[in-house]
Scaffold this motif. Sequence first.
Motif, PDB file in Angstrom:
ATOM      1  N   ALA A 182       2.762   5.909  -6.159  1.00  0.00           N
ATOM      2  CA  ALA A 182       2.474   5.418  -7.781  1.00  0.00           C
ATOM      3  C   ALA A 182       1.384   6.014  -7.766  1.00  0.00           C
ATOM      4  N   PHE A 183       0.442   6.738  -7.162  1.00  0.00           N
ATOM      5  CA  PHE A 183      -0.534   7.991  -6.904  1.00  0.00           C
ATOM      6  C   PHE A 183       0.542   9.050  -6.925  1.00  0.00           C
ATOM      7  N   GLY A 184       1.264   9.409  -5.863  1.00  0.00           N
ATOM      8  CA  GLY A 184       2.176  10.983  -6.030  1.00  0.00           C
ATOM      9  C   GLY A 184       2.292  10.987  -7.524  1.00  0.00           C
ATOM     10  N   VAL A 185       3.138   9.464  -7.158  1.00  0.00           N
ATOM     11  CA  VAL A 185       4.153  10.082  -8.584  1.00  0.00           C
ATOM     12  C   VAL A 185       3.428  10.932  -9.046  1.00  0.00           C
ATOM     13  N   ILE A 186       2.013  10.150  -9.815  1.00  0.00           N
ATOM     14  CA  ILE A 186       1.324  10.381 -10.825  1.00  0.00           C
ATOM     15  C   ILE A 186       0.843  11.401 -10.510  1.00  0.00           C
ATOM     16  N   GLY A 187       0.120  11.981  -9.307  1.00  0.00           N
ATOM     17  CA  GLY A 187      -0.079  13.822  -9.145  1.00  0.00           C
ATOM     18  C   GLY A 187       0.950  14.407  -9.442  1.00  0.00           C
TER      19      GLY A 187
ATOM     20  N   ALA B   7       1.632   7.503   1.972  1.00  0.00           N
ATOM     21  CA  ALA B   7       2.881   6.184   2.099  1.00  0.00           C
ATOM     22  C   ALA B   7       2.817   6.305   3.075  1.00  0.00           C
ATOM     23  N   SER B   8       3.950   7.503   3.633  1.00  0.00           N
ATOM     24  CA  SER B   8       5.280   7.538   5.218  1.00  0.00           C
ATOM     25  C   SER B   8       3.944   7.019   5.848  1.00  0.00           C
ATOM     26  N   TRP B   9       3.052   7.416   6.458  1.00  0.00           N
ATOM     27  CA  TRP B   9       2.450   6.043   6.892  1.00  0.00           C
ATOM     28  C   TRP B   9       2.469   4.850   7.350  1.00  0.00           C
ATOM     29  N   PHE B  10       2.245   4.209   6.096  1.00  0.00           N
ATOM     30  CA  PHE B  10       2.266   2.643   5.499  1.00  0.00           C
ATOM     31  C   PHE B  10       3.808   1.809   5.823  1.00  0.00           C
TER      32      PHE B  10
ATOM     33  N   LEU C  54       0.443  -0.990   0.137  1.00  0.00           N
ATOM     34  CA  LEU C  54       0.282   0.072  -0.018  1.00  0.00           C
ATOM     35  C   LEU C  54       0.851   1.509   0.227  1.00  0.00           C
ATOM     36  N   GLY C  55       2.272   1.197   0.913  1.00  0.00           N
ATOM     37  CA  GLY C  55       2.940   1.953   0.720  1.00  0.00           C
ATOM     38  C   GLY C  55       3.118   2.547  -0.709  1.00  0.00           C
ATOM     39  N   TRP C  56       3.772   1.243  -1.031  1.00  0.00           N
ATOM     40  CA  TRP C  56       4.155   1.701  -2.711  1.00  0.00           C
ATOM     41  C   TRP C  56       3.265   2.626  -3.921  1.00  0.00           C
ATOM     42  N   LEU C  57       2.189   1.811  -3.161  1.00  0.00           N
ATOM     43  CA  LEU C  57       0.890   2.028  -4.633  1.00  0.00           C
ATOM     44  C   LEU C  57       0.604   3.452  -3.490  1.00  0.00           C
TER      45      LEU C  57
END
Length: 134
Positions: free
Chosen positions: A15-20, A35-38, A9-12
Motif C-alpha cells: 500500500a505504501f509502495g502504491v502511494i509512492g 513487501a517482498s521480504w515480508f 506488514l507485506g500488504w501495508l
Amino acid sequence: MTRIPYLCLGWLMVAFGVIGVFLPLMPTTVFLILASWFFARSSPRLEAWLHNHPRFGSTLRAWNESGAIPVGAKAMACVGMAVGFAVFLVGAHPDLWLALCVAGFFIASAAYVVSRPTPAKFALDQTKDNLPCC
C-alpha cells in the motif's frame, strides 16, 4: 504464528509502495523491497507475484539476486535526497549542527546507493548505447 503479521506488514508495504507511485517524494521501490521480504516469510505466492510484476519485478529481482540498483534509480535517489535536503534547509531553518548531521546522513545514504552494483541488463543496455558507430 508469525505468518499473519508478516502477511499484514507485506500488504501495508505494498500500500505504501502504491502511494509512492503517485506522491513524488515518497519512495516506491523501498516499500516493495520490504513487501517482498515480508511476503517471502509469509506467502511465496505473493512474493512471486511481486517478482513477476511487469513494472517492478525486474528491479525487485535484481535487488534480491545481487543488491543491484539501476543507474536511473541511483540518479533519482540522489536527486530526491538533494531536493529533500534543500526543502529541509528552506523550510526548517535548522541550526548549523543539525543541518550538518542531516547532510551527513544524506551523503552516507547517497554513497551507499551509488556503491551498489548495476544490474547486468542495465549495464549491457548502457554499453550498447556507448559503442562507436561504424
